[in-house]
Motif scaffolding. Structure first.
Motif, PDB file in Angstrom:
ATOM      1  N   GLU A 143     -49.128  -1.861  34.122  1.00  0.00           N
ATOM      2  CA  GLU A 143     -48.004  -1.302  34.880  1.00  0.00           C
ATOM      3  C   GLU A 143     -48.342   0.122  35.354  1.00  0.00           C
ATOM      4  O   GLU A 143     -48.137   0.481  36.502  1.00  0.00           O
ATOM      5  CB  GLU A 143     -46.782  -1.287  33.962  1.00  0.00           C
ATOM      6  CG  GLU A 143     -45.471  -1.007  34.620  1.00  0.00           C
ATOM      7  CD  GLU A 143     -45.014  -2.157  35.489  1.00  0.00           C
ATOM      8  OE1 GLU A 143     -44.495  -1.873  36.569  1.00  0.00           O
ATOM      9  OE2 GLU A 143     -45.195  -3.333  35.093  1.00  0.00           O
ATOM     10  N   TYR A 144     -48.903   0.927  34.433  1.00  0.00           N
ATOM     11  CA  TYR A 144     -49.210   2.313  34.781  1.00  0.00           C
ATOM     12  C   TYR A 144     -50.261   2.395  35.878  1.00  0.00           C
ATOM     13  O   TYR A 144     -50.284   3.334  36.653  1.00  0.00           O
ATOM     14  CB  TYR A 144     -49.732   3.095  33.567  1.00  0.00           C
ATOM     15  CG  TYR A 144     -48.817   3.089  32.376  1.00  0.00           C
ATOM     16  CD1 TYR A 144     -47.449   2.824  32.529  1.00  0.00           C
ATOM     17  CD2 TYR A 144     -49.286   3.340  31.094  1.00  0.00           C
ATOM     18  CE1 TYR A 144     -46.617   2.798  31.431  1.00  0.00           C
ATOM     19  CE2 TYR A 144     -48.459   3.327  30.009  1.00  0.00           C
ATOM     20  CZ  TYR A 144     -47.120   3.047  30.182  1.00  0.00           C
ATOM     21  OH  TYR A 144     -46.290   3.032  29.102  1.00  0.00           O
ATOM     22  N   SER A 150     -37.503  12.634  21.735  1.00  0.00           N
ATOM     23  CA  SER A 150     -36.338  12.506  22.599  1.00  0.00           C
ATOM     24  C   SER A 150     -35.837  13.886  23.016  1.00  0.00           C
ATOM     25  O   SER A 150     -34.832  14.015  23.674  1.00  0.00           O
ATOM     26  CB  SER A 150     -35.235  11.728  21.888  1.00  0.00           C
ATOM     27  OG  SER A 150     -34.982  12.304  20.645  1.00  0.00           O
ATOM     28  N   VAL A 157     -40.699  10.730  15.570  1.00  0.00           N
ATOM     29  CA  VAL A 157     -40.222   9.982  16.734  1.00  0.00           C
ATOM     30  C   VAL A 157     -39.065  10.724  17.396  1.00  0.00           C
ATOM     31  O   VAL A 157     -38.960  10.786  18.617  1.00  0.00           O
ATOM     32  CB  VAL A 157     -39.796   8.567  16.298  1.00  0.00           C
ATOM     33  CG1 VAL A 157     -39.129   7.847  17.447  1.00  0.00           C
ATOM     34  CG2 VAL A 157     -40.999   7.791  15.825  1.00  0.00           C
ATOM     35  N   GLU A 159     -48.281  -2.737  29.458  1.00  0.00           N
ATOM     36  CA  GLU A 159     -47.866  -1.406  29.874  1.00  0.00           C
ATOM     37  C   GLU A 159     -48.944  -0.729  30.708  1.00  0.00           C
ATOM     38  O   GLU A 159     -48.676  -0.187  31.778  1.00  0.00           O
ATOM     39  CB  GLU A 159     -47.587  -0.536  28.641  1.00  0.00           C
ATOM     40  CG  GLU A 159     -46.234  -0.752  28.010  1.00  0.00           C
ATOM     41  CD  GLU A 159     -45.109  -0.371  28.938  1.00  0.00           C
ATOM     42  OE1 GLU A 159     -44.307  -1.268  29.232  1.00  0.00           O
ATOM     43  OE2 GLU A 159     -45.030   0.787  29.373  1.00  0.00           O
ATOM     44  N   PHE A 176     -44.250   4.605  25.048  1.00  0.00           N
ATOM     45  CA  PHE A 176     -44.314   4.047  26.392  1.00  0.00           C
ATOM     46  C   PHE A 176     -43.855   5.098  27.396  1.00  0.00           C
ATOM     47  O   PHE A 176     -42.917   5.859  27.152  1.00  0.00           O
ATOM     48  CB  PHE A 176     -43.434   2.792  26.496  1.00  0.00           C
ATOM     49  CG  PHE A 176     -44.034   1.588  25.831  1.00  0.00           C
ATOM     50  CD1 PHE A 176     -45.276   1.647  25.236  1.00  0.00           C
ATOM     51  CD2 PHE A 176     -43.355   0.369  25.793  1.00  0.00           C
ATOM     52  CE1 PHE A 176     -45.838   0.545  24.620  1.00  0.00           C
ATOM     53  CE2 PHE A 176     -43.911  -0.732  25.179  1.00  0.00           C
ATOM     54  CZ  PHE A 176     -45.150  -0.648  24.586  1.00  0.00           C
ATOM     55  N   VAL A 177     -44.512   5.085  28.542  1.00  0.00           N
ATOM     56  CA  VAL A 177     -44.293   6.151  29.508  1.00  0.00           C
ATOM     57  C   VAL A 177     -43.131   5.825  30.435  1.00  0.00           C
ATOM     58  O   VAL A 177     -43.015   4.705  30.918  1.00  0.00           O
ATOM     59  CB  VAL A 177     -45.583   6.350  30.330  1.00  0.00           C
ATOM     60  CG1 VAL A 177     -45.370   7.324  31.461  1.00  0.00           C
ATOM     61  CG2 VAL A 177     -46.713   6.797  29.421  1.00  0.00           C
ATOM     62  N   LYS A 178     -42.281   6.823  30.651  1.00  0.00           N
ATOM     63  CA  LYS A 178     -41.215   6.652  31.642  1.00  0.00           C
ATOM     64  C   LYS A 178     -41.706   7.251  32.951  1.00  0.00           C
ATOM     65  O   LYS A 178     -42.424   8.244  32.939  1.00  0.00           O
ATOM     66  CB  LYS A 178     -39.960   7.361  31.170  1.00  0.00           C
ATOM     67  CG  LYS A 178     -39.542   6.880  29.803  1.00  0.00           C
ATOM     68  CD  LYS A 178     -38.117   7.210  29.489  1.00  0.00           C
ATOM     69  CE  LYS A 178     -37.701   6.586  28.166  1.00  0.00           C
ATOM     70  NZ  LYS A 178     -38.318   7.243  27.002  1.00  0.00           N
ATOM     71  N   TYR A 179     -41.281   6.643  34.072  1.00  0.00           N
ATOM     72  CA  TYR A 179     -41.935   7.051  35.312  1.00  0.00           C
ATOM     73  C   TYR A 179     -41.630   8.499  35.659  1.00  0.00           C
ATOM     74  O   TYR A 179     -42.396   9.146  36.356  1.00  0.00           O
ATOM     75  CB  TYR A 179     -41.571   6.110  36.466  1.00  0.00           C
ATOM     76  CG  TYR A 179     -40.260   6.406  37.148  1.00  0.00           C
ATOM     77  CD1 TYR A 179     -40.214   7.267  38.244  1.00  0.00           C
ATOM     78  CD2 TYR A 179     -39.074   5.859  36.694  1.00  0.00           C
ATOM     79  CE1 TYR A 179     -39.020   7.567  38.854  1.00  0.00           C
ATOM     80  CE2 TYR A 179     -37.879   6.151  37.298  1.00  0.00           C
ATOM     81  CZ  TYR A 179     -37.851   7.005  38.387  1.00  0.00           C
ATOM     82  OH  TYR A 179     -36.670   7.309  38.980  1.00  0.00           O
ATOM     83  N   ASN A 180     -40.518   9.037  35.160  1.00  0.00           N
ATOM     84  CA  ASN A 180     -40.221  10.422  35.487  1.00  0.00           C
ATOM     85  C   ASN A 180     -40.555  11.419  34.379  1.00  0.00           C
ATOM     86  O   ASN A 180     -40.114  12.550  34.400  1.00  0.00           O
ATOM     87  CB  ASN A 180     -38.771  10.575  35.943  1.00  0.00           C
ATOM     88  CG  ASN A 180     -37.815   9.876  35.008  1.00  0.00           C
ATOM     89  OD1 ASN A 180     -38.223   9.343  33.982  1.00  0.00           O
ATOM     90  ND2 ASN A 180     -36.542   9.873  35.353  1.00  0.00           N
ATOM     91  N   ASP A 181     -41.350  11.008  33.414  1.00  0.00           N
ATOM     92  CA  ASP A 181     -41.889  11.984  32.469  1.00  0.00           C
ATOM     93  C   ASP A 181     -42.795  12.948  33.233  1.00  0.00           C
ATOM     94  O   ASP A 181     -43.485  12.533  34.159  1.00  0.00           O
ATOM     95  CB  ASP A 181     -42.756  11.274  31.413  1.00  0.00           C
ATOM     96  CG  ASP A 181     -41.944  10.585  30.328  1.00  0.00           C
ATOM     97  OD1 ASP A 181     -40.793  11.004  30.116  1.00  0.00           O
ATOM     98  OD2 ASP A 181     -42.455   9.638  29.719  1.00  0.00           O
ATOM     99  N   LYS A 204     -43.736   1.626  20.654  1.00  0.00           N
ATOM    100  CA  LYS A 204     -42.885   1.606  21.841  1.00  0.00           C
ATOM    101  C   LYS A 204     -42.363   2.981  22.262  1.00  0.00           C
ATOM    102  O   LYS A 204     -42.130   3.205  23.444  1.00  0.00           O
ATOM    103  CB  LYS A 204     -41.690   0.681  21.608  1.00  0.00           C
ATOM    104  CG  LYS A 204     -42.059  -0.777  21.777  1.00  0.00           C
ATOM    105  CD  LYS A 204     -40.829  -1.639  21.685  1.00  0.00           C
ATOM    106  CE  LYS A 204     -41.183  -3.086  21.986  1.00  0.00           C
ATOM    107  NZ  LYS A 204     -40.000  -3.928  21.851  1.00  0.00           N
ATOM    108  N   VAL A 205     -42.176   3.854  21.306  1.00  0.00           N
ATOM    109  CA  VAL A 205     -41.618   5.147  21.705  1.00  0.00           C
ATOM    110  C   VAL A 205     -42.604   5.937  22.548  1.00  0.00           C
ATOM    111  O   VAL A 205     -42.226   6.916  23.185  1.00  0.00           O
ATOM    112  CB  VAL A 205     -41.187   6.010  20.501  1.00  0.00           C
ATOM    113  CG1 VAL A 205     -40.095   5.320  19.737  1.00  0.00           C
ATOM    114  CG2 VAL A 205     -42.368   6.315  19.610  1.00  0.00           C
ATOM    115  N   GLU A 261     -44.499   2.261  15.561  1.00  0.00           N
ATOM    116  CA  GLU A 261     -43.654   2.967  16.525  1.00  0.00           C
ATOM    117  C   GLU A 261     -44.273   3.013  17.914  1.00  0.00           C
ATOM    118  O   GLU A 261     -43.977   3.903  18.697  1.00  0.00           O
ATOM    119  CB  GLU A 261     -43.389   4.395  16.040  1.00  0.00           C
ATOM    120  CG  GLU A 261     -42.696   4.469  14.700  1.00  0.00           C
ATOM    121  CD  GLU A 261     -41.246   4.060  14.771  1.00  0.00           C
ATOM    122  OE1 GLU A 261     -40.733   3.909  15.895  1.00  0.00           O
ATOM    123  OE2 GLU A 261     -40.641   3.884  13.707  1.00  0.00           O
TER     124      GLU A 261
END
Lengths: 937, 418
Positions: free
Chosen positions: A347-348, A280, A276, A344, A312-317, A309-310, A307
């Protein structure tokens, strides 16, 4: 400018000299050519000033290659520096000498290097270790002859951990060009040494040592556990490469631990946090980590199941991170977390990036198929998305809803009405085909099914094959369900398919339906409307044996591409396949299937169907479903089923790869899993007319041998003439030579050596000329060859440089060997494997060739080629032309697939059109030459 | 191993190349440019690219692509880590890792690259050792050098490379002995439309600045070490001590370095120090929309939230924005469609608000996607996870050092969906 620099370099003032060298280096860095200054710069080398010396070394490394004669001038200084009292200078000298890639210099390097390998200072020893690898790269033979490899092996037991690490690194690199050598033969003692060094060396050294440890096979579970215990602390290292290499070792050795062991559970728990944490890090690191996590999650889903949740996509990935995260989210989706995942994904589906949105919509469908409880929620989410009317979202949604229908028949048909509303907006073939399939399948519940299908029929000729085939089947289904009103429609489609179409698959299918309908409508119903097998839960899983192999390659390029190194590493030469160790310990009998022998695994693997690429073939087969889970079907229908099945299979082989097949870049599951083995028998017999297998034609007569040609004329070799050819018989390659003495003196003491070459050809025995060769005498020799020599890519690929020595001198010549001596006897691919492989190899790798005016017919061609280990897998006749599908394998494990189209050009001659597909496309041209040679002689 | 390195700027010029084995032609970069073109955005260039004969592994840092060429099977993470290390070293030596800095110091860059890699094997990557071998450029030194004729290449054996503590150079001497630790925590979070937390975790690091003479042996203990269950250590830390006693025991490198990084996982509850109220809507069939955002503090343990900046990537159809901010200032870049609102400090009495009209391209369909709000903030003197340093002890040396610990919490990837 060069002129000015020259003057400055020859100046008396030290300062000025140094500044000048600096300027030279600066120009060199940006790619300017300053090689003209070579002698002047080298003159500055004899200096006490360390910086100046270093700068000159930098320059030397860059330009020595282009000025080998001048570089010799520098040798003396190097040798002197290697004796310097300052270890820094000794190390620097030996390091730089290794970087000068000039053959002449390497001879002078050996003595200083030998000394440095035994130097009292570990800094010098560790530098010298790397130097052995450099030297090996330039002249492998020299390194072996000088015994440096053994010295290097001794360094693994050195007292200094840095030296150990570098020795391991150097040996690993050398071993890579010698796959069969046992350079890194590890035993419990050396493992212990490595583990001790692991704690104390630098982070980079730890990577080398861990990668080396991963190749070790512990003798029992206890040893495996003790290694794991000592490797675990590496999981907390700040360097992510160290972490991933440690994960590899643990994943591999875990296989040997019993699952009942407490330690097994502890280890599982310890693996999650470091994985995990990798997420980061910087996006590039994340990407590699995610590709590896994808493998780990398939092998041991329990590690990361909490795990979710880790991922999950961030919009600026970056997009490459987003797509990978999505993949892993689906793999981890379970009943427990499905609500979150769906929220999720929804949302995507409203994001900007089209590729990502499409994949997200597809992911919703996959969740529905994977987690049954969530299916209803998935369907309603998809309906919400269809309401957005965003074109590509709607189309993707329809494609996945079709899969959901197949997984849960008779459950969600209420949504069909909503789907039909969007009929007009569908412009992608895949979506149109999916919609047509739905209409055909549920024709009895859609009142205006005939109108809908008729509307598609108007532009029949403009549709892609995928849609045409689907439309044909759907209308036949409709007819069988509502025979009264749709007679006209079915006739229309059958005539369109059989009379107006150029596409053989469409025509064949049309004819089959036509005859079926006209001879026995009851049987037709049983065949066309047979119950279909359910599609499986887990999609696009990597095949277990491949997965096991890939687990051994965690952290490497192979893990990024999800392909074994043999499939893509250039000139892959018999790469040793790695495999997970078998589990030992108490619970052996109560094993889960994942450790069963690979053969069993393949059989137990559930039908893995709907990756994108396979959907078409799969849909086709489906109509005449193989009796997997369906009710028993009459014999006649089985045979017909088999026909269509093969037709479907051939679709993928024959035409339009671009539409049906090109889609997925991921590993395509072999269709063999979709075709139950028990169909094999009726299939073979019922198909005599379609498939004429050429097994049994042509017995093994050894491959074609070209007549001998003169390789080394007497004029060039002080009277020694050599002519020869290559041959292959029953698995062994030999080089047949005739040595003729055209000189006036007796020749003796013959010996032969090959330079490194593309396929590692090397003499398997010394050249044996028993008696001295008298003047004007000839001797014929057959020199056995093997392919375990060192490998270096040659240009042309089949170039072989040979050195022959006798009592007079050494002579060099080069010759081209025909590639077919490298075609191995077990080069016949399973038919299903062939289909899958053909699809899997990208179209860019296909090469086309013409062979004109061949005097053979198809059967003769096939048997002639078989003599040279080119095997015919299937034969087919299309519009009077024979098509042969062939496979062959090279000694280094490269498969080449061929499609040979035989066109009669005039009564006695034929033209052959050859398409070759291979993962290493550079061999295609030489394979073609081999074909031509074999067929024309 | 690593074959060659190309440095490429954003406009696609290769401004530096270095080969550790034979020379690889620049033309190999064409494959990279091809991928770059396909990716459109510079951030989206895939890090691993295969070409017929080589693999290109690249990173994008400070507007520079570091593209390495490899030929054999090499762990890609090893290459990526190394490239980041190269970029870090440039940063360390020249104060910034930029094209100009690299071009100005091209000889030092070349010397560094030569020391960092030998035939593709990493050689010296620790800043302590590199600085001993090649002194960083300073104005003072270049003046002194030109007078005395001495060079900026050290003439000593890099002693650290051989000892069991390769990260520390020998013979360190300071008149003032100091040891400072910065506990820096970043909150990564995704907050959904309704304001509830989808995902949150804390990424923490302890950065140290240690200027201690001789060979000090330090141990650092925490009030609540249980918080740290997922930790990555600097190689200097003795892992066994940590396993058994939960104490960080180490002989530190000299100067600045990252002691540990840790993650407080999503299983623990993460306090979210700010909330955002938002109303962003686009009207159907009209070329305008409304925008209304308020930011307020919550769960900030009585500390002030400051340095608040909000950035929003607006949909493509947005032409312009007419907003009023009750606090701070905003800018909207109509080319890249990015709205930036520099809020500053949040005072609970008067919550900062930004509201107004969004102008859309006329005739364009209503944007489907909802923009995400990216929030940055800082809170001084607080580690949001609650981590606290208990004490620092020093053994092995006699003097008494100055010690200090600073805490700071920042927003990491903090996103609010609308």
């Amino acid at each position: 400018e060069i002129f000015e620099l020259k003057a400055e370099l020859n100046s008396d003032k030290k300062e000025k000299k140094k500044e000048a060298v600096k300027k030279v280096i600066a120009s060199m860095t940006v790619g300017k050519d300053v090689s003209a200054l070579f002698p002047d710069v080298v003159n500055c080398m004899q200096t006490d000033n360390l910086e100046l010396k270093k700068l000159v070394y930098l320059y030397l490394m860059n330009y020595a290659k282009s000025q080998p004669d001048m570089a010799i001038m520098a040798v003396n200084t190097f040798v002197k520096d290697c004796e310097d009292p300052n270890p820094l200078i000794r190390a620097l000298a030996v390091r730089t000498m290794g970087c000068i890639r000039v053959d002449k210099i390497t001879e002078y390097l050996c003595e200083p290097l030998r000394k440095c390998l035994k130097d009292e200072d570990p800094y010098v020893r560790k530098t010298a270790a790397v130097c052995v690898a450099k030297l090996h790269d330039i002249n492998a033979q020299l390194v072996e002859d000088q015994g440096f490899l053994d010295t290097l092996k001794d360094l693994i037991s050195d007292s200094n951990p840095m030296v150990v690490a570098n020795a391991v690194a150097a040996l690993s690199e050398i071993a890579e060009s010698h796959p069969s050598s046992n350079l890194l033969d590890l035993n419990p003692q050396s493992i212990n040494k490595l583990l001790t060094a692991l704690n104390e060396c630098t982070e980079w050294g730890q990577i080398f040592i861990l990668d080396c440890l991963a190749n070790y096979m512990p003798k029992d579970d206890r040893e495996a556990q003790s290694i794991c215990e000592r490797v675990t602390p590496r999981l907390s290292h700040a360097n992510s490469a160290v972490v991933l290499s440690a994960v590899k070792v643990l994943m591999k050795f875990m296989e040997m631990l019993s699952k009942d062991l407490d330690y097994y559970g502890t280890l599982l728990k310890k693996l999650a946090p470091p994985l995990v944490t990798l997420l980061s890090a910087e996006p590039e690191l994340q990407y590699v980590a995610l590709r590896n996590i994808n493998l780990i999650v398939q092998k041991r889903p329990e590690i990361l199941k909490h795990e979710m949740k880790v991922f999950f996509v961030k919009y600026n990935d970056p997009i490459y991170v987003k797509l990978e995260k999505l993949d892993i989210m689906i793999r981890l989706a379970s009943q427990a977390n499905i609500a979150q995942v769906l929220a999720e994904l929804k949302e995507y589906a409203t994001e900007v990036d089209v590729d990502f949105v499409r994949k997200a919509v597809r992911a919703i469908g996959r969740c529905a198929i994977k987690v049954e409880q969530s299916a209803e929620r998935c369907v309603s989410t998809l309906l919400d998305l269809i309401q957005t009317k965003v074109n590509y979202v709607v189309q993707e949604a329809i494609v996945v809803i079709k899969d959901i229908f197949r997984k849960y028949p008779n459950k969600y048909e209420s949504v069909i009405a909503t789907l039909c509303e969007n009929l007009d907006s569908l412009d992608e073939p895949e979506a149109r085909a999916a919609m047509i399939w739905i209409v055909g399948e549920y024709a009895e519940r859609i009142d205006n099914a005939d109108e809908l299908l008729e509307s598609f029929l108007e532009g029949f000729h403009d549709e892609s094959t995928q849609v045409q085939l689907q439309l044909l089947t759907a209308i036949v289904k409709l007819f069988l369900k509502k025979p009264t009103e749709t007679q006209e429609l079915v006739q229309q489609v059958l005539s369109l398919a059989t009379q107006d179409s150029d596409n053989p698959d469409l025509r064949d299918r049309g004819y089959i339906y036509w005859r079926l309908l006209s001879t026995d409508p009851v049987a037709a119903k049983e065949v066309v409307l047979a119950e279909k097998p359910l599609i499986s839960e887990e999609t696009d899983l990597i095949e277990p044996t491949l997965l096991d192999e890939l687990i051994c390659y965690i952290g490497t390029l192979a893990s990024v591409y999800h392909k074994p190194p043999s499939a893509f590493v250039e000139g892959s030469r018999g790469v040793v396949h790695k495999s997970l160790p078998p589990r030992t310990g108490s619970s052996e009998s109560a094993e889960s299937p994942d450790t069963a022998p690979s053969g069993v695994q393949a059989a137990e693997q559930p039908a893995v169907i709907p990756t994108q690429g396979d959907l078409l073939g799969d849909l086709l087969n489906l109509d005449l479903g193989p009796p997997v889970s369906g009710p028993p079907i009459a014999t006649s229908s089985v045979q017909m089923g088999a026909v269509d099945l093969l037709g479907g299979g051939l679709d993928s082989l024959m035409g339009d790869e671009s539409e049906g097949m090109g889609g997925s870049g991921s590993f395509a599951p072999a269709p063999s899993t979709a075709v139950p083995a028990n169909l094999g028998a009726p299939l073979g017999s019922g198909l005599g007319d379609l498939f004429d297998l050429t097994g049994g034609v042509g017995t093994l007569s050894g491959s074609y041998v070209a007549p001998k040609t003169v390789w080394l004329p007497a004029m060039k070799a002080k009277g020694l003439e050599i002519s020869g050819t290559f041959s292959r018989q029953v698995g062994s390659i030999s080089m047949d030579l005739v040595l003729t003495n055209k000189a006036l003196q007796v020749m003796s003491d013959f010996a032969i050596q090959f330079n490194r070459n593309s396929f590692g050809l090397a003499p398997a025995a010394p050249l044996q000329v028993h008696a001295p060769l008298a003047p004007n005498q000839s001797v014929e020799i057959s020199l056995p060859l093997n392919t375990v020599g060192s490998v270096m890519k040659m240009d042309p690929l089949n170039n072989l440089q040979v050195a022959v020595k006798n009592n007079i001198d050494v002579f060099y010549f080069s010759t081209l060997y025909p590639l077919h001596i490298l075609f191995v006897e077990d080069g016949k691919m399973e038919r299903q494997m062939f289909l899958a492989t053909w699809k899997d190899i990208p179209n860019e790798n296909e090469a086309q060739f013409q062979i004109k005016d061949c005097s053979l017919n198809a059967d003769a061609v096939s048997s002639k080629l078989q003599g040279s280990n080119i095997f015919t897998i299937a034969k087919r006749n299309v519009e009077g032309q024979d098509m042969l599908y062939q496979s062959l394998k090279l000694t280094n494990g490269i498969w080449v697939l061929a499609e040979l189209r035989i066109q009669p050009s005039n009564p006695s001659f034929t033209d052959l059109e050859l398409s070759l597909k291979c993962r290493a496309p550079e061999v295609s041209q030489y394979v073609y030459q081999a074909y031509e040679t074999i067929l024309k002689n | 191993m690593i074959h060659s390195l190309f440095l490429i700027n954003c406009s696609g010029d290769i401004f530096l190349e270095k080969h550790w084995k034979s020379v690889v032609s620049q033309s190999v970069c064409d494959y990279f440019f091809e991928a770059q073109e396909k990716a459109i955005d510079v951030e989206n260039v895939p890090p691993v690219i295969s070409t017929p004969h080589h693999y290109l592994i690249s990173i994008y840092r400070d507007k520079i692509f570091f593209v390495s060429v490899i030929q054999t099977e090499v762990p890609p993470l090893f290459v990526i880590e190394f490239l980041h290390r190269v970029a870090d070293t440039f940063q360390d030596y020249f104060g910034e890792c930029s094209e100009t800095a690299i071009k100005d110091n091209v000889v030092i860059v070349y010397e560094l690259l030569e020391e960092m890699l030998d035939n593709g094997f990493p050689l010296a990557t620790e800043s302590n050792i590199l600085k001993e071998l090649i002194k960083p450029p300073t104005i003072l030194r270049s003046v002194v050098n030109s007078i005395t004729g001495s060079s900026n290449v050290g003439d000593t054996l890099p002693t650290g490379q051989l000892s069991n503590i390769p990260w520390r150079r020998a013979g360190v001497k300071y008149t003032n002995n100091e040891a400072y630790f910065d506990v820096i925590e970043e909150i990564d979070a995704i907050i959904d439309k309704s304001g509830s937390t989808v995902f949150a975790e804390i990424q923490g690091v302890i950065d140290s600045c240690i200027k201690l003479s001789g060979m000090p042996d330090l141990s650092l203990s925490f009030m609540n070490p249980r918080l740290l269950d997922d930790v990555s250590f600097h190689p200097c830390i003795r892992f066994k001590r940590w396993e058994s006693e939960r104490v960080l025991s180490f002989i530190p490198p000299d100067g600045n370095f990252r002691l540990i990084s840790y993650r407080v996982s999503s299983q623990n509850l993460v306090a979210i120090p700010v909330y955002v109220k938002h109303m962003i809507s686009f009207k159907e069939n009209s070329s305008s929309g409304r925008f209304d955002v308020t930011i307020g503090p919550k769960q900030n343990m009585g500390k002030t939230v400051e340095g608040v900046v909000m950035t929003v990537h607006m949909p493509k159809a947005v032409l312009n924005m007419n907003l009023t901010a009750t606090q701070g200032s905003y800018t909207f870049d109509p080319v890249i469609k990015v709205l930036t609102w520099d809020v500053g400090k949040i005072t609970p009495q008067k919550l900062p608000n930004l509201k107004g009209i969004v102008n859309l391209q006329s005739g364009a369909p209503k944007p489907e996607e909802n923009p995400s709000l990216n929030i940055q903030f800082k809170i001084q003197q607080l580690a949001i996870s609650g981590l606290k340093v208990n004490r620092l002890d020093m053994y092995g040396e006699k003097y008494k050092p100055f010690k200090g610990v600073k805490y700071i919490t920042k927003a990491g990837k903090f996103q609010v969906r609308t």
